[in-house]
Design a protein around this motif. Structure first.
Motif, short mmCIF file in Angstrom:
data_model
loop_
_atom_site.label_atom_id
_atom_site.label_comp_id
_atom_site.label_asym_id
_atom_site.label_seq_id
_atom_site.Cartn_x
_atom_site.Cartn_y
_atom_site.Cartn_z
N GLU A 559 128.06 98.81 75.49
CA GLU A 559 128.37 97.81 76.17
C GLU A 559 128.78 98.42 77.59
O GLU A 559 128.02 97.49 78.78
CB GLU A 559 129.22 96.92 75.69
N VAL A 560 129.38 99.15 77.95
CA VAL A 560 129.65 99.27 79.32
C VAL A 560 129.73 100.47 79.49
O VAL A 560 130.30 101.93 79.25
CB VAL A 560 131.73 99.33 79.34
N GLY A 561 128.99 100.80 80.81
CA GLY A 561 129.34 102.58 81.70
C GLY A 561 127.81 102.92 81.38
O GLY A 561 127.81 103.93 82.08
N VAL A 562 127.13 102.73 80.72
CA VAL A 562 125.51 103.16 80.56
C VAL A 562 124.78 103.07 81.00
O VAL A 562 124.61 102.03 81.74
CB VAL A 562 125.05 103.43 78.66
N ASP A 563 124.51 103.94 81.41
CA ASP A 563 123.04 104.05 83.36
C ASP A 563 122.10 104.82 83.05
O ASP A 563 122.15 105.92 83.16
CB ASP A 563 124.53 104.59 84.47
N VAL A 564 120.75 103.76 82.58
CA VAL A 564 120.19 104.51 82.36
C VAL A 564 118.95 103.43 83.83
O VAL A 564 118.24 102.56 82.99
CB VAL A 564 119.37 104.57 81.47
N PRO A 565 118.82 104.32 84.27
CA PRO A 565 117.98 103.65 86.06
C PRO A 565 116.63 103.08 85.57
O PRO A 565 116.08 102.25 85.43
CB PRO A 565 117.93 104.43 87.13
N ASN A 566 116.10 103.65 84.32
CA ASN A 566 114.90 103.41 83.88
C ASN A 566 114.47 102.50 83.31
O ASN A 566 113.38 102.67 82.44
CB ASN A 566 113.90 105.12 83.69
N ALA A 567 115.47 102.05 81.83
CA ALA A 567 115.77 101.46 81.80
C ALA A 567 115.67 100.02 81.58
O ALA A 567 116.33 99.67 82.35
CB ALA A 567 117.32 101.62 80.37
N THR A 568 114.35 99.13 81.88
CA THR A 568 114.56 97.65 82.51
C THR A 568 113.73 96.49 81.35
O THR A 568 114.22 95.36 81.89
CB THR A 568 113.26 97.33 83.47
N ILE A 569 114.26 96.78 80.39
CA ILE A 569 114.37 95.88 79.16
C ILE A 569 115.51 95.62 78.76
O ILE A 569 115.67 96.37 77.59
CB ILE A 569 113.12 95.13 78.72
N MET A 570 116.28 94.46 78.14
CA MET A 570 117.06 94.88 77.37
C MET A 570 117.30 93.33 76.47
O MET A 570 116.77 91.57 77.09
CB MET A 570 118.35 94.54 77.92
N VAL A 571 117.03 93.11 74.95
CA VAL A 571 116.93 92.41 74.37
C VAL A 571 117.67 91.95 73.19
O VAL A 571 118.98 93.14 72.86
CB VAL A 571 115.64 92.86 73.40
N ILE A 572 118.78 90.85 73.24
CA ILE A 572 120.02 90.56 72.23
C ILE A 572 119.94 90.14 71.52
O ILE A 572 119.68 88.94 71.28
CB ILE A 572 120.92 90.60 73.47
#
Length: 706
Positions: A559-572
């Motif tokens: 939820e907080v702070g994870v930083d991966v610039p190449n990740a472009t899709i979030m499915v919840i």
């Protein structure tokens, strides 16, 4: 009014009723006067049924046209329904609790007032468990000769008092309570000494306190009622802010901290190494922090910023300034993943400047940990980054000057205090990525200085947020494959709800296996959740950051702070089970690079609050606006007491969410008063001091801990 004048001197209050009122906190006539109406029936504010809209909270007055009891009370439960008509339409009221009471109390022909949240079922509006009052239904007139239904028909403003289930069972409904209050005013006239100074009452054009009490209970007009409510809200917020002003003055008087004398070569080097231009909001936050650190007074500042607004860079400048002045800094994060990420980022940025950064967690090998702690105590480490392990007894600093606590709301008060006690009065910077409306910030953090980063870095692309029904997932999976084929990465997140955490984790793990084996066998999938050992969690995250995992399946550990610039899709998945803040935090894990990003909120069933939450997420990416919507849905919480969510605010009449202008006025008055009379020792402020010490301070004593 003598504080313990008993209620049983009032006609209509016998021993049984007195005991029930005492359970509700009304033990004396003074308590009765302080039992303010929760709302008023004013014909100008009643909503017609034909004009109702889904999701709004309103008051409706009408006649009961029919009732019915459904269900047997067995496994499916029973419910009581009443249909109310005001001539323009029909509203259906439903109760699942207190069915026996309501089925006996409500009859066809009753004139009723219902207050609650409107939900449409097809074309029919309804309210579930509304606040409910019968108008004159018991046939008893008040001592002024009027029944509530008669008063309503003549256009009078009728106070509606809060009642408990026990009070209703004893026929102590709002109408009965109104009669008791009326008799108290008649037989025991209110005698109350003004507790604000004459200067404040006149300067802020406040209604005298005795008149305000009378108008609150028996308003002569809507205008007089507004003035009375303003006076009571202003007074309440004034004393709440007085608490903060006195505490701030005490800290500044008694607590001195290291004065940061200079901005040196390391701070200049950090400026030179920046690959981009800081936003105006970041620069302002840095200036405010520098001013605090150079003042000689202990800094107590909250740094607020939306997801991705650049708070960490501001914190880096503060830590670099500490090192430039020969001091150490401690940076505490809520999870090992986040602590490691901050550690890696700080090393990358600050070690080339000669700043020594170390990581301290509870999972380190004994030899490595002992070596780190020895270097920290000897002053060979400038910045210590860690989890709660950093506050353990064996951790000693050489010269700690600055404490930074990230996502501060995730730490308990005692944990924050333990870190601050690692040195004598270190400067303290609290950070949060959960935006809080400014008015509410004044109510919760009234003795802190607040810096707000309300603008995003240049070039940051907005995240497209879409709602997606569960049955639409095959199309969503096609989009995922396409994006990953183009070199992007993605997250799929499952909820973990405390009450069913084991079941949720099992479901998430099983879903991961199905996705890996059946849906995306050609892709590289990873799984992460809170039950994994720390080393395994970090290994998975490192592989994902390095591009070795295409699709990361996980729980809210990301939820907080994870930083991966190449990740472009979030499915919840099951997005309806998350709160607005959590959804916004999760969404913020994408959109951190140069590519356009999307967030898909997958739901199975959408109704009520969940519908509002998801629609709000889809409509805006502004975290501050979302926090306002969240507060409208959930309530501000008992922010000066123990509860952190819900309708109770710890205040009797003021509302932290809606009374922003009153809050600003009262806060300015309180802080100006303490600036001129720090100990409230002047004769003209004696009443303020006495009222604060003898009455108000007891109500907010828990804020001392918070």
């Amino acid at each position: 009014m003598p504080p313990f004048l008993p209620l049983q001197g009032i006609k209509g209050v016998g021993p049984k009723r007195a005991a029930i009122l005492a359970e509700a906190g009304i033990r004396s006539i003074a308590d009765l006067y302080d039992c303010f109406p929760r709302r008023y029936l004013d014909r100008t504010t009643i909503k017609k049924i034909s004009a109702l809209r889904d999701g709004e909270t309103v008051t409706v007055v009408g006649s009961v046209t029919g009732t019915r009891l459904e269900g047997s009370g067995g496994r499916g439960g029973s419910r009581f329904k009443a249909q109310v008509s005001d001539g323009s339409g029909v509203l259906e009221l439903t109760w699942f609790r207190g069915v026996h009471y309501f089925s006996k109390a409500i009859h066809a022909g009753d004139l009723v007032a219902a207050h609650g949240r409107v939900t449409f079922f097809g074309r029919t509006p309804g309210m579930q468990h509304p606040d409910f009052d019968k108008l004159g239904g018991d046939g008893e007139a008040s001592d002024d000769g009027a029944r509530d239904d008669e008063l309503y028909k003549t256009g009078a403003i009728i106070p509606i008092y809060p009642t408990t289930e026990a009070m209703k069972q004893a026929a102590l409904n709002s109408a009965a309570l109104r009669r008791i209050v009326h008799r108290a005013f008649r037989d025991q006239p209110l005698r109350i000494t003004e507790y604000l100074s004459r200067e404040i009452v006149e300067s802020y054009d406040l209604m005298p306190i005795g008149e305000a009490y009378r108008q609150l209970h028996f308003p002569d007009s809507a205008e007089q009622l507004d003035r009375a409510r303003y006076r009571m809200k202003w007074s309440e917020l004034f004393f709440a802010q007085l608490f903060f002003a006195l505490r701030r003055a005490g800290e500044r008087r008694n607590i001195a901290s290291a004065r940061f004398e200079r901005s040196g070569a390391m701070t200049a080097g950090l400026h030179e190494r920046l690959p981009f231009t800081m936003t105006g909001a970041q620069k302002q936050a840095v200036r405010e922090i520098y001013h605090d650190l150079k003042s000689g007074h202990q800094m107590n500042r909250l740094l607020q910023g939306d997801v991705g607004s650049g708070k960490t860079l501001v914190a880096q400048f503060a830590m670099t300034l500490a090192v430039d002045n020969g001091l150490q800094a401690a940076f505490m994060a809520p999870t090992e993943i986040l602590a490691f990420q901050h550690y890696a980022g700080l090393r990358h940025t600050l070690e080339p400047l000669g700043i020594r950064v170390a990581l301290i967690t509870g999972r380190q090998k004994k030899k490595q940990r002992e070596d780190q702690l020895a270097r920290l105590e000897q002053g060979e480490i400038d910045i210590a980054v860690g989890t709660h392990a950093i506050i353990e007894a064996g951790v000693q600093f050489h010269r700690l000057g600055l404490v930074i606590i990230d996502e501060q709301h995730r730490f308990g008060v005692l944990q924050r205090k333990a870190l601050q006690e690692k040195s004598e009065n270190p400067h303290v910077l609290l950070m949060t990525a959960t935006p809080i409306p400014r008015t509410l910030t004044m109510g919760i953090y009234g003795d802190l200085d607040v810096s707000v980063i309300a603008e995003m870095p240049a070039g940051r692309k907005p995240i497209q947020t879409r709602l997606c029904r569960d049955e639409q997932k095959p199309e969503l999976y096609k989009l995922l494959r396409k994006q990953i084929a183009e070199g992007r990465q993605a997250y799929i997140v499952y909820p973990l709800v405390e009450e069913s955490e084991k079941m949720d984790l099992k479901a998430a793990t099983e879903s991961y296996e199905q996705l890996r084996l059946e849906v995306f066998p050609e892709l590289r999938l990873g799984l992460i959740h809170g039950q994994l050992p720390a080393a395994e969690k970090e290994a998975v995250m490192a592989e994902f950051r390095g591009g070795g995992i295409d699709l990361l399946v996980g729980t809210t550990v990301i939820e907080v702070g994870v930083d991966v610039p190449n990740a472009t899709i979030m499915v919840i998945e099951h997005a309806e089970r998350f709160g607005i803040s959590q959804l916004h935090q999760l969404r913020g894990r994408v959109g951190r690079g140069e590519h356009a990003s999307s967030c898909f909120l997958v739901y199975t069933k959408l109704a009520g609050d969940a519908k509002e939450r998801l629609q709000a997420l889809a409509s805006t990416g502004d975290g501050f606006r979302l926090s306002e919507i969240d507060l409208q849905i959930r309530g501000a919480g008992n922010l000066l007491g123990r509860e952190q969510s819900g309708a109770a605010s710890g205040l009797k009449i003021a509302d932290l969410l809606t009374d922003g202008e009153i809050m600003r006025s009262a806060r300015a008055a309180a802080f100006e008063l303490i600036r001129r009379d720090e100990a409230l020792s002047l004769a003209e402020n004696a009443r303020i001091r006495d009222y604060y010490e003898n009455y108000f301070r007891k109500r907010i004593s828990l804020a001392d801990v918070g």
